[in-house]
Scaffold this motif. Structure first.
Motif, PDB file in Angstrom:
ATOM      1  N   MET A  27       0.878  -1.108  -0.008  1.00  0.00           N
ATOM      2  CA  MET A  27      -0.017   0.100  -0.002  1.00  0.00           C
ATOM      3  C   MET A  27       0.903   1.351   0.070  1.00  0.00           C
ATOM      4  O   MET A  27       0.523   2.370  -0.682  1.00  0.00           O
ATOM      5  CB  MET A  27      -0.942   0.026   1.402  1.00  0.00           C
ATOM      6  N   LEU A  28       1.940   1.270   1.072  1.00  0.00           N
ATOM      7  CA  LEU A  28       2.800   2.451   0.925  1.00  0.00           C
ATOM      8  C   LEU A  28       3.425   2.748  -0.480  1.00  0.00           C
ATOM      9  O   LEU A  28       3.689   3.703  -0.929  1.00  0.00           O
ATOM     10  CB  LEU A  28       3.711   2.277   2.083  1.00  0.00           C
ATOM     11  N   VAL A  29       3.683   1.480  -1.321  1.00  0.00           N
ATOM     12  CA  VAL A  29       4.386   1.731  -2.502  1.00  0.00           C
ATOM     13  C   VAL A  29       3.490   2.256  -3.341  1.00  0.00           C
ATOM     14  O   VAL A  29       3.836   3.065  -4.078  1.00  0.00           O
ATOM     15  CB  VAL A  29       5.057   0.297  -2.732  1.00  0.00           C
ATOM     16  N   PRO A  71      -5.866  -1.172 -12.251  1.00  0.00           N
ATOM     17  CA  PRO A  71      -4.526  -1.735 -12.416  1.00  0.00           C
ATOM     18  C   PRO A  71      -4.160  -1.581 -13.989  1.00  0.00           C
ATOM     19  O   PRO A  71      -5.158  -1.800 -14.682  1.00  0.00           O
ATOM     20  CB  PRO A  71      -4.794  -3.393 -11.985  1.00  0.00           C
ATOM     21  N   PRO A  72      -2.797  -1.384 -14.017  1.00  0.00           N
ATOM     22  CA  PRO A  72      -1.863  -1.610 -13.497  1.00  0.00           C
ATOM     23  C   PRO A  72      -1.212  -0.067 -12.551  1.00  0.00           C
ATOM     24  O   PRO A  72      -0.391   0.080 -12.212  1.00  0.00           O
ATOM     25  CB  PRO A  72      -0.859  -1.780 -14.398  1.00  0.00           C
ATOM     26  N   LEU A  73      -2.396   0.594 -12.819  1.00  0.00           N
ATOM     27  CA  LEU A  73      -1.959   2.133 -12.234  1.00  0.00           C
ATOM     28  C   LEU A  73      -1.872   2.062 -10.540  1.00  0.00           C
ATOM     29  O   LEU A  73      -2.678   0.981 -10.008  1.00  0.00           O
ATOM     30  CB  LEU A  73      -2.799   3.191 -12.520  1.00  0.00           C
ATOM     31  N   ALA A 130      -7.720  -2.002  -4.190  1.00  0.00           N
ATOM     32  CA  ALA A 130      -7.580  -3.358  -3.566  1.00  0.00           C
ATOM     33  C   ALA A 130      -7.571  -3.508  -2.089  1.00  0.00           C
ATOM     34  O   ALA A 130      -7.813  -4.148  -1.162  1.00  0.00           O
ATOM     35  CB  ALA A 130      -6.447  -4.247  -4.147  1.00  0.00           C
ATOM     36  N   TRP A 131      -6.675  -2.435  -1.549  1.00  0.00           N
ATOM     37  CA  TRP A 131      -6.295  -2.336  -0.137  1.00  0.00           C
ATOM     38  C   TRP A 131      -7.467  -1.622   0.820  1.00  0.00           C
ATOM     39  O   TRP A 131      -8.051  -2.209   1.614  1.00  0.00           O
ATOM     40  CB  TRP A 131      -5.195  -1.391   0.295  1.00  0.00           C
ATOM     41  N   ILE A 152     -13.627  -9.324  -5.177  1.00  0.00           N
ATOM     42  CA  ILE A 152     -13.711  -9.839  -6.673  1.00  0.00           C
ATOM     43  C   ILE A 152     -13.776  -8.669  -7.618  1.00  0.00           C
ATOM     44  O   ILE A 152     -13.355  -8.868  -8.795  1.00  0.00           O
ATOM     45  CB  ILE A 152     -15.231 -10.421  -6.827  1.00  0.00           C
ATOM     46  N   VAL A 153     -14.213  -7.497  -7.021  1.00  0.00           N
ATOM     47  CA  VAL A 153     -14.021  -6.284  -7.989  1.00  0.00           C
ATOM     48  C   VAL A 153     -12.543  -6.063  -8.292  1.00  0.00           C
ATOM     49  O   VAL A 153     -12.058  -5.822  -9.547  1.00  0.00           O
ATOM     50  CB  VAL A 153     -14.891  -4.853  -7.417  1.00  0.00           C
TER      51      VAL A 153
END
Length: 133
Positions: free
Chosen positions: A1-3, A59-61, A68-69, A77-78
């Motif tokens: 998440m921090l990344v 994703p991929p952004l 997701a976090w 699922i989303v």
């Protein structure tokens, strides 16, 4: 998440630091209005655009990782679906021009930020540029 948030936060930091440098140099009389407007347009506004573009929750952004976090496990699922089709969705957003609709609030923010910055430096000038866009 921090990344995932480090890139957008770096873009924000660059926009703020550049704004401070423009403000200090402009107030000191070292920076002409043309150069200051160019820096606002090409450095500050660009970093704001990159920050918000990277936070689009696809994703991929990085916004995909943030989404997701944030999502509860019942809605993961989303996130998994977006991971599978995110690149295609991003490609469609770019090709169709829909990205300009998504990013239009950022343009307004960049214009307001740049306009306020330039007005704070050159308040006595009658020849302010229209905005960074």
């Amino acid at each position: 998440m921090l990344v995932a948030v480090s890139g957008p936060l770096m873009n924000l930091l660059l926009a703020v630091v550049t704004s401070i440098v423009i403000l200090v140099l402009g107030k000191a009389g070292v920076l002409s209005l043309t150069v200051a407007a160019g820096l606002v347009r090409y450095v500050v506004a660009l970093n704001l655009f990159l920050m918000f573009f990277n936070l689009i929750p696809v994703p991929p952004l990085d916004g995909g990782a943030v989404l997701a976090w944030v999502l509860p496990s019942s809605l993961q699922i989303v996130s998994r679906t977006l991971q599978r089709y995110g690149m295609l969705l991003l490609f469609v957003l770019l090709i169709s021009g829909a990205i300009s609709v998504v990013m239009s609030p950022v343009r307004a923010l960049a214009d307001a930020w740049g306009g306020a910055l330039l007005r704070s430096i050159y308040i006595s000038s009658d020849s302010l540029p229209a905005g960074p866009g």
